[in-house]
Write a protein that holds these residues in place. Structure first.
Motif, PDB file in Angstrom:
ATOM      1  N   LEU A  22     128.250  73.640  61.627  1.00 40.26           N
ATOM      2  CA  LEU A  22     127.691  73.763  62.966  1.00 40.26           C
ATOM      3  C   LEU A  22     127.738  72.412  63.669  1.00 40.26           C
ATOM      4  O   LEU A  22     127.707  71.364  63.022  1.00 40.26           O
ATOM      5  CB  LEU A  22     126.237  74.249  62.901  1.00 40.26           C
ATOM      6  CG  LEU A  22     125.982  75.601  62.231  1.00 40.26           C
ATOM      7  CD1 LEU A  22     124.484  75.855  62.114  1.00 40.26           C
ATOM      8  CD2 LEU A  22     126.655  76.736  62.998  1.00 40.26           C
ATOM      9  N   THR A  23     127.809  72.434  64.988  1.00 38.99           N
ATOM     10  CA  THR A  23     127.764  71.198  65.761  1.00 38.99           C
ATOM     11  C   THR A  23     126.345  70.624  65.695  1.00 38.99           C
ATOM     12  O   THR A  23     125.408  71.300  65.254  1.00 38.99           O
ATOM     13  CB  THR A  23     128.129  71.452  67.229  1.00 38.99           C
ATOM     14  OG1 THR A  23     127.071  72.206  67.845  1.00 38.99           O
ATOM     15  CG2 THR A  23     129.440  72.212  67.348  1.00 38.99           C
ATOM     16  N   PRO A  24     126.151  69.380  66.141  1.00 38.16           N
ATOM     17  CA  PRO A  24     124.794  68.817  66.150  1.00 38.16           C
ATOM     18  C   PRO A  24     123.790  69.660  66.935  1.00 38.16           C
ATOM     19  O   PRO A  24     122.592  69.629  66.649  1.00 38.16           O
ATOM     20  CB  PRO A  24     125.005  67.446  66.809  1.00 38.16           C
ATOM     21  CG  PRO A  24     126.410  67.076  66.461  1.00 38.16           C
ATOM     22  CD  PRO A  24     127.168  68.373  66.509  1.00 38.16           C
ATOM     23  N   GLU A  25     124.300  70.420  67.914  1.00 38.30           N
ATOM     24  CA  GLU A  25     123.410  71.304  68.690  1.00 38.30           C
ATOM     25  C   GLU A  25     123.150  72.627  67.976  1.00 38.30           C
ATOM     26  O   GLU A  25     122.371  73.456  68.459  1.00 38.30           O
ATOM     27  CB  GLU A  25     124.022  71.595  70.066  1.00 38.30           C
ATOM     28  CG  GLU A  25     124.267  70.379  70.926  1.00 38.30           C
ATOM     29  CD  GLU A  25     125.601  69.688  70.618  1.00 38.30           C
ATOM     30  OE1 GLU A  25     125.874  68.640  71.232  1.00 38.30           O
ATOM     31  OE2 GLU A  25     126.354  70.204  69.756  1.00 38.30           O
ATOM     32  N   GLY A  26     123.808  72.810  66.821  1.00 35.19           N
ATOM     33  CA  GLY A  26     123.649  74.056  66.086  1.00 35.19           C
ATOM     34  C   GLY A  26     124.560  75.160  66.569  1.00 35.19           C
ATOM     35  O   GLY A  26     124.264  76.341  66.377  1.00 35.19           O
ATOM     36  N   TYR A  27     125.705  74.818  67.169  1.00 38.22           N
ATOM     37  CA  TYR A  27     126.634  75.813  67.677  1.00 38.22           C
ATOM     38  C   TYR A  27     127.715  76.123  66.644  1.00 38.22           C
ATOM     39  O   TYR A  27     128.153  75.249  65.902  1.00 38.22           O
ATOM     40  CB  TYR A  27     127.311  75.328  68.963  1.00 38.22           C
ATOM     41  CG  TYR A  27     126.369  75.026  70.096  1.00 38.22           C
ATOM     42  CD1 TYR A  27     125.109  75.618  70.179  1.00 38.22           C
ATOM     43  CD2 TYR A  27     126.734  74.132  71.112  1.00 38.22           C
ATOM     44  CE1 TYR A  27     124.246  75.336  71.221  1.00 38.22           C
ATOM     45  CE2 TYR A  27     125.872  73.847  72.164  1.00 38.22           C
ATOM     46  CZ  TYR A  27     124.633  74.445  72.210  1.00 38.22           C
ATOM     47  OH  TYR A  27     123.781  74.164  73.247  1.00 38.22           O
ATOM     48  N   LYS A  28     128.155  77.382  66.636  1.00 36.15           N
ATOM     49  CA  LYS A  28     129.270  77.812  65.806  1.00 36.15           C
ATOM     50  C   LYS A  28     130.535  77.763  66.642  1.00 36.15           C
ATOM     51  O   LYS A  28     130.569  78.269  67.763  1.00 36.15           O
ATOM     52  CB  LYS A  28     129.046  79.241  65.297  1.00 36.15           C
ATOM     53  CG  LYS A  28     130.082  79.716  64.274  1.00 36.15           C
ATOM     54  CD  LYS A  28     129.935  78.993  62.964  1.00 36.15           C
ATOM     55  CE  LYS A  28     130.856  79.563  61.895  1.00 36.15           C
ATOM     56  NZ  LYS A  28     130.737  78.818  60.623  1.00 36.15           N
ATOM     57  N   ALA A  83     123.426  80.297  64.128  1.00 35.88           N
ATOM     58  CA  ALA A  83     123.801  79.304  65.123  1.00 35.88           C
ATOM     59  C   ALA A  83     122.956  79.489  66.383  1.00 35.88           C
ATOM     60  O   ALA A  83     122.473  80.584  66.681  1.00 35.88           O
ATOM     61  CB  ALA A  83     125.283  79.438  65.463  1.00 35.88           C
ATOM     62  N   ASN A  84     122.800  78.408  67.127  1.00 34.81           N
ATOM     63  CA  ASN A  84     122.071  78.466  68.396  1.00 34.81           C
ATOM     64  C   ASN A  84     122.958  78.956  69.538  1.00 34.81           C
ATOM     65  O   ASN A  84     122.470  79.187  70.643  1.00 34.81           O
ATOM     66  CB  ASN A  84     121.509  77.089  68.743  1.00 34.81           C
ATOM     67  CG  ASN A  84     120.455  76.631  67.759  1.00 34.81           C
ATOM     68  OD1 ASN A  84     119.696  77.448  67.238  1.00 34.81           O
ATOM     69  ND2 ASN A  84     120.406  75.340  67.482  1.00 34.81           N
ATOM     70  N   GLN A  92     130.754  89.498  77.315  1.00 30.14           N
ATOM     71  CA  GLN A  92     129.716  89.006  78.211  1.00 30.14           C
ATOM     72  C   GLN A  92     128.422  89.806  78.169  1.00 30.14           C
ATOM     73  O   GLN A  92     127.352  89.275  78.481  1.00 30.14           O
ATOM     74  CB  GLN A  92     130.248  88.987  79.655  1.00 30.14           C
ATOM     75  CG  GLN A  92     131.415  88.035  79.855  1.00 30.14           C
ATOM     76  CD  GLN A  92     132.052  88.167  81.231  1.00 30.14           C
ATOM     77  OE1 GLN A  92     131.759  87.398  82.136  1.00 30.14           O
ATOM     78  NE2 GLN A  92     132.911  89.157  81.397  1.00 30.14           N
ATOM     79  N   GLU A  93     128.506  91.074  77.762  1.00 31.39           N
ATOM     80  CA  GLU A  93     127.336  91.942  77.878  1.00 31.39           C
ATOM     81  C   GLU A  93     126.776  92.436  76.557  1.00 31.39           C
ATOM     82  O   GLU A  93     125.612  92.836  76.496  1.00 31.39           O
ATOM     83  CB  GLU A  93     127.687  93.179  78.730  1.00 31.39           C
ATOM     84  CG  GLU A  93     128.156  92.854  80.127  1.00 31.39           C
ATOM     85  CD  GLU A  93     128.691  94.090  80.850  1.00 31.39           C
ATOM     86  OE1 GLU A  93     128.338  95.215  80.423  1.00 31.39           O
ATOM     87  OE2 GLU A  93     129.452  93.925  81.820  1.00 31.39           O
ATOM     88  N   ALA A  94     127.579  92.429  75.473  1.00 31.04           N
ATOM     89  CA  ALA A  94     127.165  93.166  74.278  1.00 31.04           C
ATOM     90  C   ALA A  94     127.051  92.341  73.003  1.00 31.04           C
ATOM     91  O   ALA A  94     126.416  92.790  72.042  1.00 31.04           O
ATOM     92  CB  ALA A  94     128.130  94.330  74.035  1.00 31.04           C
ATOM     93  N   LEU A  95     127.674  91.176  72.938  1.00 31.13           N
ATOM     94  CA  LEU A  95     127.634  90.403  71.699  1.00 31.13           C
ATOM     95  C   LEU A  95     126.237  89.816  71.464  1.00 31.13           C
ATOM     96  O   LEU A  95     125.605  89.330  72.397  1.00 31.13           O
ATOM     97  CB  LEU A  95     128.650  89.262  71.740  1.00 31.13           C
ATOM     98  CG  LEU A  95     130.118  89.614  71.512  1.00 31.13           C
ATOM     99  CD1 LEU A  95     130.940  88.333  71.435  1.00 31.13           C
ATOM    100  CD2 LEU A  95     130.320  90.431  70.248  1.00 31.13           C
ATOM    101  N   PRO A  96     125.765  89.821  70.213  1.00 29.69           N
ATOM    102  CA  PRO A  96     124.439  89.262  69.901  1.00 29.69           C
ATOM    103  C   PRO A  96     124.468  87.746  69.687  1.00 29.69           C
ATOM    104  O   PRO A  96     123.925  87.233  68.716  1.00 29.69           O
ATOM    105  CB  PRO A  96     124.063  90.008  68.619  1.00 29.69           C
ATOM    106  CG  PRO A  96     125.368  90.221  67.929  1.00 29.69           C
ATOM    107  CD  PRO A  96     126.369  90.471  69.024  1.00 29.69           C
ATOM    108  N   VAL A  97     125.149  87.047  70.588  1.00 30.01           N
ATOM    109  CA  VAL A  97     125.226  85.587  70.535  1.00 30.01           C
ATOM    110  C   VAL A  97     125.164  85.041  71.953  1.00 30.01           C
ATOM    111  O   VAL A  97     125.423  85.757  72.918  1.00 30.01           O
ATOM    112  CB  VAL A  97     126.527  85.091  69.859  1.00 30.01           C
ATOM    113  CG1 VAL A  97     126.598  85.507  68.408  1.00 30.01           C
ATOM    114  CG2 VAL A  97     127.743  85.572  70.623  1.00 30.01           C
ATOM    115  N   HIS A  98     124.834  83.768  72.058  1.00 33.17           N
ATOM    116  CA  HIS A  98     124.852  83.092  73.356  1.00 33.17           C
ATOM    117  C   HIS A  98     126.109  82.236  73.440  1.00 33.17           C
ATOM    118  O   HIS A  98     126.299  81.320  72.637  1.00 33.17           O
ATOM    119  CB  HIS A  98     123.610  82.212  73.522  1.00 33.17           C
ATOM    120  CG  HIS A  98     122.323  82.987  73.586  1.00 33.17           C
ATOM    121  ND1 HIS A  98     121.974  83.741  74.676  1.00 33.17           N
ATOM    122  CD2 HIS A  98     121.319  83.125  72.678  1.00 33.17           C
ATOM    123  CE1 HIS A  98     120.798  84.317  74.460  1.00 33.17           C
ATOM    124  NE2 HIS A  98     120.389  83.963  73.245  1.00 33.17           N
TER     125      HIS A  98
END
Length: 286
Positions: free
Chosen positions: A90-96, A144-145, A177-183
């Motif tokens: 993960l990145t320092p921000e916690g991103y995948k 991941a964040n 854009q509408e359905a994935l359970p991630v940001h």
């Protein structure tokens, strides 16, 4: 968000609601369920809404989300000519971070619908596992964040673009854009071609203004990418220390084969008519 006893109890409640809902499949993986819950910051109503959107879209477009096999000929062709790789760590921000690129530049290999199907199989394969380890608690797996996507345009030509199917592109962008359970946190476009303006003109009508603001075009070098994605995450092919793409791809393909039954199991993805009819009968004779 940590899943303490209270959060786990809410996941139990969400799981019971899922199994009893006639307009949803019979089963859902618990880690995937946690993703929906966490994506909505613990808001049960929000999680239920996102779940319903997700499975409604899946079943409306069954040719992409239900009729699939990660080891069939179409999938093999996609994975032979393209890399669709979630990167480790993960990145320092916690991103995948995920990376997408061509390895065979022949436009005839493009099968836009099969490629889109493969993309979402890779996502579903990943979504029922944790993303990494919590930075504050060693060996505690976490989510991941947010997600960061890297699209390498090297090798893409106007002939590749001509093989795109607009109906498939519309489904892809809507689900993303509408359905994935991630940001979604960022989309990085690297090795941008001279006809970048044409690519943008084709894609822009399908992209919300919020998502379009997340796109970063790296037109000169990868130095600007390193400002957002550390080299420790990136593969060696992009000047990083995160391993070779071939090795990462081998791990991915092995994982897809291992989860083939899960990805193809209708009880996890398909809304069965008998479940809805049974629920109607239950309420009719209650």
């Amino acid at each position: 968000m940590k899943f303490d006893a209270a959060a786990e109890a809410e996941i139990d409640e969400l799981n019971e609601w899922f199994q009893q809902n006639p307009k949803l499949p019979k089963e859902i993986d618990r880690i995937l369920l946690k993703r929906f819950y966490r994506c909505m910051y613990g808001d049960i109503k929000g999680a239920k809404k996102l779940i319903k959107i997700n499975y409604s879209m899946r079943n409306k477009h069954s040719h992409i989300f239900l009729e699939r096999d990660p080891t069939d000929a179409d999938s093999k062709q996609t994975f032979d000519y393209a890399d669709l790789i979630p990167l480790p760590g993960l990145t320092p921000e916690g991103y995948k971070v995920s990376c997408y690129r061509l390895v065979d530049f022949d436009p005839a290999k493009v099968n836009h619908t099969a490629d889109t199907k493969a993309f979402f199989m890779v996502s579903d394969c990943r979504f029922n596992t944790y993303d990494g380890f919590a930075s504050d608690e060693e060996n505690v797996e976490t989510f991941a964040n947010g997600d960061v996507q890297i699209f390498d345009m090297n090798g893409y030509t106007l002939k590749h673009l001509s093989r795109m199917t607009f109906s498939t592109l519309r489904i892809y962008m809507a689900f993303l854009q509408e359905a994935l359970p991630v940001h979604l946190k960022a989309i990085h476009i690297i090795n941008c071609p001279p006809y970048l303006d044409k690519v943008v003109s084709i894609m822009k009508p399908f992209i919300s203004s919020e998502v379009f603001k997340l796109i970063r075009f790296h037109t000169v070098s990868l130095d600007s990418l390193y400002e957002h994605v550390p080299r420790s995450i990136l593969p060696e092919e992009y000047g990083g220390t995160g391993g070779k793409i071939a090795d990462l791809k081998a791990i991915l393909l092995s994982e897809l084969a291992h989860k083939r039954d899960y990805l193809m199991d209708p009880s996890h993805w398909k809304i069965e008519a008998d479940k809805e009819n049974a629920e109607r009968r239950r309420w009719l004779f209650k």
